[in-house]
Design an enzyme around this catalytic site. Structure first.
Site, PDB file in Angstrom:
ATOM      1  N   PRO A 295       0.815  -1.213   0.000  1.00 35.57           N
ATOM      2  CA  PRO A 295       0.000   0.000   0.000  1.00 35.57           C
ATOM      3  C   PRO A 295       0.851   1.267   0.000  1.00 35.57           C
ATOM      4  O   PRO A 295       2.054   1.220   0.298  1.00 35.57           O
ATOM      5  CB  PRO A 295      -0.773  -0.121   1.316  1.00 35.57           C
ATOM      6  CG  PRO A 295       0.203  -0.809   2.226  1.00 35.57           C
ATOM      7  CD  PRO A 295       0.969  -1.774   1.354  1.00 35.57           C
TER       8      PRO A 295
ATOM      9  N   THR B  14       0.202   3.764   2.073  1.00 33.77           N
ATOM     10  CA  THR B  14       0.226   4.309   3.432  1.00 33.77           C
ATOM     11  C   THR B  14       1.452   3.869   4.223  1.00 33.77           C
ATOM     12  O   THR B  14       1.983   4.632   5.016  1.00 33.77           O
ATOM     13  CB  THR B  14      -1.043   3.885   4.192  1.00 33.77           C
ATOM     14  OG1 THR B  14      -1.270   2.484   3.992  1.00 33.77           O
ATOM     15  CG2 THR B  14      -2.251   4.671   3.697  1.00 33.77           C
TER      16      THR B  14
ATOM     17  N   GLY C 187      -6.454  -1.313  -0.120  1.00 32.20           N
ATOM     18  CA  GLY C 187      -7.873  -0.975  -0.111  1.00 32.20           C
ATOM     19  C   GLY C 187      -8.766  -2.201  -0.120  1.00 32.20           C
ATOM     20  O   GLY C 187      -8.358  -3.293  -0.534  1.00 32.20           O
TER      21      GLY C 187
ATOM     22  N   GLY D 234      -8.820  -6.618   5.996  1.00 32.28           N
ATOM     23  CA  GLY D 234      -9.983  -5.771   5.787  1.00 32.28           C
ATOM     24  C   GLY D 234      -9.767  -4.401   6.400  1.00 32.28           C
ATOM     25  O   GLY D 234      -8.727  -4.132   7.008  1.00 32.28           O
TER      26      GLY D 234
ATOM     27  N   CYS E  16      -3.722   1.164   9.981  1.00 31.75           N
ATOM     28  CA  CYS E  16      -5.158   0.841  10.010  1.00 31.75           C
ATOM     29  C   CYS E  16      -5.634   0.353  11.375  1.00 31.75           C
ATOM     30  O   CYS E  16      -6.841   0.330  11.643  1.00 31.75           O
ATOM     31  CB  CYS E  16      -5.507  -0.180   8.939  1.00 31.75           C
ATOM     32  SG  CYS E  16      -4.536  -1.699   9.022  1.00 31.75           S
TER      33      CYS E  16
ATOM     34  N   GLU F  84     -13.818   4.307   8.798  1.00 32.93           N
ATOM     35  CA  GLU F  84     -12.359   4.343   8.913  1.00 32.93           C
ATOM     36  C   GLU F  84     -11.834   5.674   8.375  1.00 32.93           C
ATOM     37  O   GLU F  84     -12.207   6.107   7.286  1.00 32.93           O
ATOM     38  CB  GLU F  84     -11.720   3.190   8.134  1.00 32.93           C
ATOM     39  CG  GLU F  84     -10.203   3.141   8.274  1.00 32.93           C
ATOM     40  CD  GLU F  84      -9.573   2.018   7.468  1.00 32.93           C
ATOM     41  OE1 GLU F  84      -8.647   1.378   7.989  1.00 32.93           O
ATOM     42  OE2 GLU F  84     -10.007   1.801   6.325  1.00 32.93           O
TER      43      GLU F  84
END
Length: 503
Positions: free
Chosen positions: A116, A118, A199, A217, A250, A340
């Site tokens: 990702p 992030t 994602g 998830g 996350c 989120e």
């Protein structure tokens, strides 16, 4: 003739897979000592380049704080290495002579790692280490928004592995990242396992690829501050977590749940430590930036600090504001503060007691984030256990910063940047993923009993050996095999006669 980018990327994906397959065939014959030497060299290279890669990631993506990304790079390299270095992942990993059992580790093959934007460099380090520790090759598929820093990280890792004796092409990275290339890798017949971090749509695509996948998830973890908590420490941990790399992990908190009896005290403490409670009008303005028209998270807010978000939304917060907070009641897809938010924004919910807090946390998690992570700040062990029994999460964190506790930095969970969400979250595992998730185990089992012994143990010995006539009472006629055959012939004869008459 020049091919389009998507066609070039598909061909590159195929070429990478062919090379990875050959490299893994060599690596699977390495000893545990040789594997350990390779991952140690990779770790040192990642540590040496940690600051360079952190700055590169921050500049390229515009997300987070580079100083915090240095810490994440240490998590993905040194902390991960310290946890996995003594794991047995090659050859015989367990032997029980008394039970006649032996377990042999078998690498799964080629790992396709989706990275990702992030946590780009740290996730690349982590996935490379756990893949090679398990004897697998890895192909890294970067997010296009973090392509350069991910490729640079992969180059450093590949060079360190090669210098330590690893086969050529054991670590490779897609240089033309496209959806088509990722799709080709995920669906390739030689892909053993997909490590999917990113994602929700991408993770679902990994699970529907036809190949085994370990995906993550969305996170949407609430933090419950229970009345017995050390309030100052609880608020500090939440602020630390939500501002760490501007909330891009996350596992970080997305909302706070408090009991009515301590609402005012919690609000006062949050304000003292840099939280700003927005007015209803301000909450509406910021809320419009949290989700896009398609009801997915707005990438414009991801990894941005509170001041940047205020400027985007057209509101003014006091100097020194670290986290924006909105008092909320509703939960659902149309309530952005219950979703989120990978940035320093929190929803704030008030309930009457811990039982209602339990229900509210369930509601938030079932709306989004089921199976992932939540936090409780409490000194009441009975309530903590109630939450552990009832919450649909894979990680219930107690008295710690969720972003750092969930990934194993401030807890004794396995250091990991792929956090399984279990079946409730649509994931194939609830683990913090480690090399043990990337091996198969071959079991050798010696015979330890004969059929007769098995029957005797189950009380079936007499039944199995008893003649046909055994069990008949006195006076009951015993029927011979010849008589059974004669009776059968007579019955068949009568059936045939009846059929003839009917015709």
């Amino acid at each position: 003739m020049e091919f389009d980018k998507d066609l070039q990327s598909i061909q590159q994906a195929r070429d990478l897979m062919a090379r990875a397959k050959q490299a893994q065939k060599s690596l699977r014959n390495y000893t545990q000592e040789e594997i350990n030497r390779i991952i140690k060299a990779i770790t040192q290279a990642c540590v040496d380049h940690g600051e360079e890669l952190a700055k590169m990631a921050s500049q390229e993506t515009g997300f987070g704080v580079w100083q915090d990304k240095v810490m994440k790079n240490l998590l993905g390299s040194q902390m991960t290495y310290d946890f996995i270095k003594d794991m047995k992942t090659t050859g015989i990993i367990r032997e029980d002579r008394a039970a006649g059992l032996m377990e042999v580790a078998v690498p799964v093959g080629v790992i396709v790692a989706l990275i990702p934007s992030t946590n780009p460099t740290s996730t690349t380090m982590y996935k490379a280490l756990i893949s090679l520790k398990a004897g697998n090759a890895i192909i890294i598929s970067p997010h296009p928004g973090a392509k350069a820093c991910i490729q640079r990280t992969a180059e450093i890792i590949a060079e360190a592995a090669r210098n330590a004796g690893a086969p050529e092409h054991i670590v490779q990275c897609v240089s033309l990242p496209t959806l088509q290339a990722t799709d080709q890798l995920m669906k390739h017949k030689d892909t053993a396992v997909i490590l999917a971090t990113g994602g929700e749509a991408m993770v679902k695509a990994a699970y529907s690829s036809g190949n085994p996948a370990l995906g993550v998830g969305p996170g949407n973890g609430p933090a419950f501050i229970e009345r017995s908590a050390d309030l100052s420490k609880a608020v500090k941990r939440i602020i630390d977590s939500k501002t760490f790399d501007n909330g891009t992990i996350c596992a970080s908190e997305q909302s706070i749940v408090v009991e009515a009896c301590m609402k005012d005290a919690v609000m006062k403490e949050l304000e003292a430590q840099g939280g700003y409670f927005m007015t209803e009008e301000e909450s509406q303005k910021v809320g419009k930036f949290i989700m896009r028209a398609n009801n997915t998270m707005n990438p414009a807010i991801v990894g941005k600090d509170a001041g940047h978000i205020c400027r985007m939304a057209g509101i003014t917060a006091p100097a020194g504001t670290k986290v924006l907070i909105s008092q909320e009641q509703g939960v659902g897809k149309d309530h952005p503060y219950s979703r989120e938010k990978l940035c320093p924004i929190l929803g704030f919910y008030t309930v009457e007691n811990w039982e209602q807090a339990c229900d509210k946390c369930m509601e938030l998690l079932e709306n989004e984030g089921a199976g992932h992570t939540m936090t409780i700040h409490s000194e009441n062990e009975a309530i903590i256990k109630e939450f552990a029994l009832k919450k649909p999460v894979s990680r219930l964190l107690v008295n710690t910063a969720a972003a750092l506790g969930g990934v194993g930095a401030t807890t004794n969970l396995a250091p990991a940047l792929t956090l399984g969400c279990g079946a409730v979250g649509g994931s194939a595992t609830s683990d913090n993923v480690t090399p043990l998730n990337l091996i198969n185990i071959k079991r050798l089992a010696y015979g330890v009993k004969e059929l007769e012994e098995l029957r005797a143990e189950q009380g079936m010995e007499k039944t199995a050996q008893a003649p046909l006539s055994e069990g008949l009472g006195k006076g009951e006629q015993q029927v011979s095999q010849m008589e059974i055959e004669e009776i059968t012939k007579e019955v068949l004869k009568k059936i045939l006669q009846e059929r003839t008459i009917r015709r």
